[in-house]
Motif scaffolding. Structure first.
Motif, short mmCIF file in Angstrom:
data_model
loop_
_atom_site.label_atom_id
_atom_site.label_comp_id
_atom_site.label_asym_id
_atom_site.label_seq_id
_atom_site.Cartn_x
_atom_site.Cartn_y
_atom_site.Cartn_z
N PRO A 17 29.55 55.25 48.54
CA PRO A 17 29.93 54.62 49.86
C PRO A 17 30.23 55.58 50.73
N ARG A 18 30.06 55.44 51.95
CA ARG A 18 30.19 56.30 53.30
C ARG A 18 31.55 56.45 53.74
N ALA A 19 31.79 57.57 54.06
CA ALA A 19 33.24 57.58 54.88
C ALA A 19 32.80 58.41 56.43
N LEU A 20 33.59 57.96 57.29
CA LEU A 20 33.64 58.46 58.79
C LEU A 20 35.02 58.98 59.21
N ALA A 21 34.96 59.98 59.69
CA ALA A 21 36.13 60.59 60.37
C ALA A 21 35.95 60.90 61.86
N LEU A 22 36.72 60.16 62.62
CA LEU A 22 36.53 60.23 64.14
C LEU A 22 37.94 60.86 64.93
N GLY A 23 37.79 61.96 65.57
CA GLY A 23 38.93 62.69 66.22
C GLY A 23 38.75 63.69 67.03
N ASP A 24 39.51 64.78 66.81
CA ASP A 24 39.68 65.86 67.63
C ASP A 24 39.90 67.06 66.62
N SER A 25 40.52 68.24 67.07
CA SER A 25 40.60 69.43 66.21
C SER A 25 41.43 69.24 65.05
N THR A 66 40.45 60.89 74.33
CA THR A 66 39.85 59.59 73.70
C THR A 66 38.72 59.25 74.55
N ASP A 67 38.38 59.54 75.73
CA ASP A 67 37.16 59.38 76.35
C ASP A 67 36.03 60.41 76.00
N GLU A 68 36.54 61.48 75.81
CA GLU A 68 35.75 62.49 75.14
C GLU A 68 35.22 62.16 73.86
N LEU A 69 36.02 61.66 72.92
CA LEU A 69 35.67 61.20 71.58
C LEU A 69 34.77 60.14 71.93
N ASP A 70 34.85 59.12 72.58
CA ASP A 70 33.96 58.03 72.84
C ASP A 70 32.58 58.54 73.25
N ALA A 71 32.49 59.46 74.14
CA ALA A 71 31.29 60.04 74.62
C ALA A 71 30.72 60.70 73.50
N GLY A 72 31.36 61.48 72.69
CA GLY A 72 30.98 62.16 71.52
C GLY A 72 30.35 61.28 70.50
N ILE A 73 30.99 60.46 70.44
CA ILE A 73 30.39 59.26 69.29
C ILE A 73 28.86 58.93 69.82
N ASP A 74 28.96 58.52 70.97
CA ASP A 74 27.60 58.11 71.57
C ASP A 74 26.62 59.60 71.51
N ALA A 75 27.14 60.49 71.62
CA ALA A 75 26.11 61.71 71.59
C ALA A 75 25.77 61.92 69.87
N ALA A 76 26.67 61.64 69.07
CA ALA A 76 26.37 61.84 67.56
C ALA A 76 25.41 60.72 67.35
N HIS A 77 25.68 59.66 67.63
CA HIS A 77 24.62 58.43 67.14
C HIS A 77 23.16 58.58 67.78
N ALA A 78 23.07 59.22 68.91
CA ALA A 78 21.83 59.49 69.64
C ALA A 78 20.92 60.23 68.70
N ILE A 79 21.79 61.20 68.02
CA ILE A 79 21.26 62.49 67.21
C ILE A 79 20.92 61.87 65.81
#
Length: 222
Positions: A17-25, A66-79
């Motif tokens: 099963p997969r795990a995902l962590a979203l956040g900052d430092s 928060t907004d930078e994480l949102d954009a970071g998720i988009d960028a990671a998803h594109a890769i």
């Protein structure tokens, strides 16, 4: 060789099963080795308890709001596309919103949107999402040397965490209140990385233990 005696190829291994962590430092583990990051420690702790879980994919960067994480998720998803079948998704974000003086009302809106994305990555199962409290960096040597109002930092972070808890619990996600232990012990040298601001592996161990107790019924993840 006849078909009667031909070897049957083994079935492919079932992916963990997969795990995902979203956040900052705090999720990327600024200043600690990869294995010492709290999401990695959580996965290791769960495996030690007999829970099958993969190494977490971490989408986080030091300094993200928060907004930078949102954009970071988009960028990671594109890769590399982010699947929607994660057994466990964590979300810890907001300290940089507070640090930069961004308004609480903005945080509430953007946090709610990020939580919905996290739930989507968990297949729509909010119970598979855990939200960690923002630690009080005002207890650290960095804060003491910065000249910032430590009481104000604590008050603002309490408000951010209260908002995150309210939004998470209303949606059915699990809120892990790591703030008390972070505030109580976050200024201890052993609980700090070399920069005097970010947590050490020892503090992340405490967070992982609290998170592990809030993950629900892992046998239902399959």
């Amino acid at each position: 060789m006849s078909t009667a005696t031909a070897a049957i190829p083994p079935a492919p291994d079932t992916p963990a099963p997969r795990a995902l962590a979203l956040g900052d430092s705090y999720s990327i583990g600024e200043g600690v080795p990869e294995a010492a990051r709290w999401p990695a420690q959580l996965a290791a702790l769960l495996r030690a308890r007999g829970v099958v879980i993969d190494e977490p994919r971490i989408i986080a960067k030091t300094g993200w709001t928060t907004d930078e994480l949102d954009a970071g998720i988009d960028a990671a998803h594109a890769i590399e596309p982010i699947p929607t079948d994660h057994a466990l998704v964590s979300l810890l974000i907001g300290v940089n919103n507070q640090y930069r003086g961004r308004p609480l009302a903005e945080y509430e809106v953007q946090f709610a949107s990020l939580l919905e994305r996290a739930i989507g990555f968990a297949g729509g199962e909010a119970s598979r999402v855990i939200v960690l409290a923002i630690p009080d960096w005002g207890v650290t040597p960095f804060a003491m040397q910065s000249g910032r109002d430590r009481a104000q930092i604590a008050s603002q972070l309490d408000a951010f965490n209260a908002a995150a808890q309210r939004i998470a619990e209303a949606r059915g996600a699990r809120f892990v209140d790591t703030a008390p232990v972070s505030r109580e012990r976050g200024g201890e040298p052993a609980m700090l990385s070399a920069d005097g601001l970010h947590p050490s592996a020892a503090m992340y161990t405490l967070w992982a233990a609290l998170a592990a107790s809030s993950t629900g019924r892992p046998e239902l993840w399959a």
